[in-house]
Enzyme design. Sequence first.
Site, mmCIF file in Angstrom:
data_model
loop_
_atom_site.group_PDB
_atom_site.id
_atom_site.type_symbol
_atom_site.label_atom_id
_atom_site.label_comp_id
_atom_site.label_asym_id
_atom_site.label_seq_id
_atom_site.Cartn_x
_atom_site.Cartn_y
_atom_site.Cartn_z
ATOM 1 N N CYS A 1 0.829 -1.215 0.000
ATOM 2 C CA CYS A 1 0.000 0.000 0.000
ATOM 3 C C CYS A 1 0.858 1.258 0.000
ATOM 4 O O CYS A 1 0.527 2.253 -0.647
ATOM 5 C CB CYS A 1 -0.878 0.040 1.244
HETATM 6 C C1 BEZ Z 1 0.521 -4.853 1.875
HETATM 7 O O1 BEZ Z 1 -0.218 -3.895 1.693
HETATM 8 O O2 BEZ Z 1 1.717 -4.733 1.765
HETATM 9 C C2 BEZ Z 1 -0.038 -6.191 2.198
HETATM 10 C C3 BEZ Z 1 -1.238 -6.269 2.896
HETATM 11 C C4 BEZ Z 1 -1.749 -7.501 3.215
HETATM 12 C C5 BEZ Z 1 -1.069 -8.654 2.823
HETATM 13 C C6 BEZ Z 1 0.123 -8.556 2.115
HETATM 14 C C7 BEZ Z 1 0.638 -7.308 1.801
#
Ligand code: BEZ
Length: 210
Positions: A45
Site C-alpha cells: 500500500c
Molecule cells: C501490503 O499492503 O503490503 C499487504 C497487505 C496484506 C497482505 C500482504 C501485503
Amino acid sequence: MSILIGDIAPDFTAQTTEGEIRFHDYIDGHWAVLFSHPKNYTPVCTTELGYTAKLKPEFEKRDVKVLGLSVDKLEDHAGWAKDIEETQGAALNFPLIADDGTIARLYDMIHPNADDSLTVRSVFVIGPDKKVKLKIEYPASTGRNFDEILRVIDSLQLTAKHQVATPVNWENGDDVIIVPAVTNEQAKEKFPEGWNELRPYLRMVKQPGA
Ligand code: BEZ
C-alpha cells in the site's frame, strides 16, 4: 448486493485526510477513482499511494479526482503519510478516507473468504454521471498497476466523447474501433477521413485527437 458496471456509485459521507467529503458532491461532474487499501503501514500500500501521488498531474489532465480508502483511523493516516513521503519521494496529495468499515462494506471491498477484516485492493472508476465505469479487484499481496488505470480511463473517455472502442493491448495513439452502434452513415460524418473496414463489424479508425 454487489455494485456492477453501469450502477450509480453509492453515495457516502467520509472523514478524510482533507476533511469531510460527501462522495457525490466530491465527484461534481468530474471523473473519479475510488480505491481501497488493506491496511495502513503495510508495504505494498505504501508503494501504491506514493506512486498515485506522483501521477497526480496525469489524473488532473484527465479531469479525474482520486480518493483512497483504508479502514484505519484518521490520526493513523497522518503518521503513515509521513512514511509514504519519506520512502516513496511523494507526499499524499489526494484525500485518504479513514473508514470504520461502513464504506468498505457498502462497496464490497471486504471479502470474508480472503480476510474478514482487511479490504482487498478494489478500484472503481466513476464517470461524471456518477455511474461505475470500471471495477477491478486485486488480492492484498499484489500491487496494482496505476498506469493501467490511466490507460483504461483514456479508453473510457474516448468512448464517451467519440463513440470508439479500444482493441486488445491498445495504447494511447493506436488506432481504435468504431463502436457497432454507429452506422456507416453516421461514421462518415464523425470520421470524414474514413476508416479501414476489415469486416463490416470491425472498422478501424485513427484515434480521434491523436
Ligand atoms: C501490503 O499492503 O503490503 C499487504 C497487505 C496484506 C497482505 C500482504 C501485503
